[in-house]
Design a protein around this motif. Structure first.
Motif, PDB file in Angstrom:
ATOM      1  N   SER A 165       0.847  -1.185   0.000  1.00 16.03           N
ATOM      2  CA  SER A 165       0.000   0.000   0.000  1.00 16.03           C
ATOM      3  C   SER A 165       0.886   1.240   0.000  1.00 16.03           C
ATOM      4  N   CYS A 166       0.362   2.291  -0.549  1.00 13.66           N
ATOM      5  CA  CYS A 166       1.065   3.569  -0.546  1.00 13.66           C
ATOM      6  C   CYS A 166       0.047   4.646  -0.218  1.00 13.66           C
ATOM      7  N   ALA A 167       0.212   5.256   0.933  1.00 13.04           N
ATOM      8  CA  ALA A 167      -0.688   6.316   1.363  1.00 13.04           C
ATOM      9  C   ALA A 167      -0.080   7.668   1.027  1.00 13.04           C
ATOM     10  N   ALA A 168      -0.889   8.513   0.427  1.00  9.33           N
ATOM     11  CA  ALA A 168      -0.412   9.826  -0.001  1.00  9.33           C
ATOM     12  C   ALA A 168      -1.067  10.926   0.811  1.00  9.33           C
ATOM     13  N   SER A 169      -0.291  11.948   1.085  1.00  6.65           N
ATOM     14  CA  SER A 169      -0.846  13.120   1.765  1.00  6.65           C
ATOM     15  C   SER A 169      -1.356  14.100   0.724  1.00  6.65           C
ATOM     16  N   GLY A 170      -2.097  15.077   1.170  1.00  8.33           N
ATOM     17  CA  GLY A 170      -2.546  16.125   0.267  1.00  8.33           C
ATOM     18  C   GLY A 170      -3.936  15.886  -0.273  1.00  8.33           C
ATOM     19  N   VAL A 228       7.935  -0.690 -12.555  1.00  8.86           N
ATOM     20  CA  VAL A 228       7.156  -1.917 -12.394  1.00  8.86           C
ATOM     21  C   VAL A 228       5.769  -1.764 -13.014  1.00  8.86           C
ATOM     22  N   ILE A 229       5.043  -0.764 -12.556  1.00 11.28           N
ATOM     23  CA  ILE A 229       3.652  -0.632 -12.978  1.00 11.28           C
ATOM     24  C   ILE A 229       3.151   0.758 -12.597  1.00 11.28           C
ATOM     25  N   ASP A 230       2.190   1.263 -13.372  1.00 10.77           N
ATOM     26  CA  ASP A 230       1.585   2.529 -12.969  1.00 10.77           C
ATOM     27  C   ASP A 230       0.101   2.543 -13.293  1.00 10.77           C
ATOM     28  N   ILE A 231      -0.567   3.574 -12.817  1.00 10.28           N
ATOM     29  CA  ILE A 231      -2.015   3.680 -12.992  1.00 10.28           C
ATOM     30  C   ILE A 231      -2.377   5.146 -13.192  1.00 10.28           C
ATOM     31  N   ASN A 232      -3.308   5.396 -14.098  1.00 13.53           N
ATOM     32  CA  ASN A 232      -3.666   6.780 -14.381  1.00 13.53           C
ATOM     33  C   ASN A 232      -4.572   7.341 -13.293  1.00 13.53           C
ATOM     34  N   ARG A 233      -4.957   8.574 -13.474  1.00 10.54           N
ATOM     35  CA  ARG A 233      -5.675   9.272 -12.411  1.00 10.54           C
ATOM     36  C   ARG A 233      -7.012   8.638 -12.073  1.00 10.54           C
ATOM     37  N   SER A 234      -7.701   8.164 -13.073  1.00  7.56           N
ATOM     38  CA  SER A 234      -9.025   7.597 -12.829  1.00  7.56           C
ATOM     39  C   SER A 234      -8.971   6.157 -12.369  1.00  7.56           C
ATOM     40  N   GLY A 235      -7.852   5.505 -12.624  1.00  7.31           N
ATOM     41  CA  GLY A 235      -7.717   4.108 -12.247  1.00  7.31           C
ATOM     42  C   GLY A 235      -8.127   3.132 -13.332  1.00  7.31           C
ATOM     43  N   PHE A 287       1.255  -9.060 -11.349  1.00  6.46           N
ATOM     44  CA  PHE A 287       1.079  -7.865 -10.509  1.00  6.46           C
ATOM     45  C   PHE A 287      -0.087  -7.038 -11.038  1.00  6.46           C
ATOM     46  N   THR A 288      -0.848  -6.479 -10.133  1.00  5.35           N
ATOM     47  CA  THR A 288      -1.884  -5.525 -10.513  1.00  5.35           C
ATOM     48  C   THR A 288      -1.818  -4.312  -9.605  1.00  5.35           C
ATOM     49  N   ILE A 289      -2.223  -3.196 -10.141  1.00  6.64           N
ATOM     50  CA  ILE A 289      -2.222  -1.954  -9.396  1.00  6.64           C
ATOM     51  C   ILE A 289      -3.639  -1.423  -9.351  1.00  6.64           C
ATOM     52  N   SER A 290      -3.975  -0.811  -8.251  1.00  5.50           N
ATOM     53  CA  SER A 290      -5.286  -0.187  -8.112  1.00  5.50           C
ATOM     54  C   SER A 290      -5.143   1.041  -7.218  1.00  5.50           C
ATOM     55  N   ARG A 291      -6.150   1.862  -7.236  1.00  5.42           N
ATOM     56  CA  ARG A 291      -6.102   3.061  -6.401  1.00  5.42           C
ATOM     57  C   ARG A 291      -7.487   3.360  -5.859  1.00  5.42           C
ATOM     58  N   ASP A 292      -7.488   3.989  -4.703  1.00  3.76           N
ATOM     59  CA  ASP A 292      -8.719   4.452  -4.082  1.00  3.76           C
ATOM     60  C   ASP A 292      -8.531   5.942  -3.845  1.00  3.76           C
ATOM     61  N   ASN A 293      -9.064   6.744  -4.716  1.00  2.00           N
ATOM     62  CA  ASN A 293      -8.860   8.185  -4.616  1.00  2.00           C
ATOM     63  C   ASN A 293      -9.525   8.780  -3.374  1.00  2.00           C
ATOM     64  N   ALA A 294     -10.548   8.130  -2.871  1.00  3.54           N
ATOM     65  CA  ALA A 294     -11.190   8.614  -1.651  1.00  3.54           C
ATOM     66  C   ALA A 294     -10.302   8.415  -0.437  1.00  3.54           C
ATOM     67  N   LYS A 295      -9.424   7.419  -0.521  1.00  2.00           N
ATOM     68  CA  LYS A 295      -8.526   7.121   0.595  1.00  2.00           C
ATOM     69  C   LYS A 295      -7.095   7.577   0.333  1.00  2.00           C
ATOM     70  N   ASN A 296      -6.871   8.218  -0.816  1.00  2.47           N
ATOM     71  CA  ASN A 296      -5.520   8.675  -1.164  1.00  2.47           C
ATOM     72  C   ASN A 296      -4.505   7.536  -1.090  1.00  2.47           C
ATOM     73  N   THR A 297      -4.888   6.391  -1.606  1.00  2.00           N
ATOM     74  CA  THR A 297      -4.043   5.204  -1.476  1.00  2.00           C
ATOM     75  C   THR A 297      -3.964   4.470  -2.808  1.00  2.00           C
ATOM     76  N   VAL A 298      -2.778   3.968  -3.087  1.00  5.89           N
ATOM     77  CA  VAL A 298      -2.573   3.100  -4.243  1.00  5.89           C
ATOM     78  C   VAL A 298      -2.042   1.765  -3.736  1.00  5.89           C
ATOM     79  N   TYR A 299      -2.449   0.700  -4.414  1.00  6.30           N
ATOM     80  CA  TYR A 299      -2.105  -0.650  -3.988  1.00  6.30           C
ATOM     81  C   TYR A 299      -1.349  -1.384  -5.088  1.00  6.30           C
TER      82      TYR A 299
END
Length: 119
Positions: free
Chosen positions: A21-26, A48-55, A68-80
């Motif tokens: 997990s990667c938690a982002a501030s801001g 390794v891998i990236d994901i655009n703004r919308s996911g 490997f898969t990447i996902s993000r939760d913009n409500a939680k400011n987190t990428v997995y």
């Protein structure tokens, strides 16, 4: 300014799985493309891998395709980063990174988290 904090690294046997997990501030997390990089001992850091703004769009290195898969939760400011079928070659320090959608280089980096895969 964006601060990134990775978590979830550890020791796993070959064939196993880990989720980082990667938690982002801001408040502008959704403005950033998020990526994962890794650096193995004695090697250069690699994408390794990236994901655009919308996911809805991702890009990945051939070495992790299908595993490997990447996902993000913009409500939680987190990428997995979900890592399956791990091999010893996946052993590395994994870094989370962020870049604005309109630039090509990553500006913000986390401190890294160690992933060790044993045989």
């Amino acid at each position: 300014q964006v601060q990134l904090v990775e978590s979830g690294g550890g020791l796993v046997q070959a064939g196993g799985s880990l989720r980082l997990s990667c938690a982002a501030s801001g408040r502008t997390f959704s403005s950033y493309v998020m990526g994962w990089f890794r650096q193995a001992p004695g090697k250069e850091r690699e994408f390794v891998i990236d994901i655009n703004r919308s996911g809805f769009s991702t890009d990945y290195a051939e070495s992790v395709k299908g595993r490997f898969t990447i996902s993000r939760d913009n409500a939680k400011n987190t990428v997995y980063l979900q890592m399956n079928s791990l091999t010893v070659e996946d052993t590395a320090v994994y870094y989370c990174a962020a870049r604005r959608f309109d630039v090509s280089s990553y500006k913000y980096w986390g401190q890294g988290t160690q992933v060790t895969v044993s045989s």
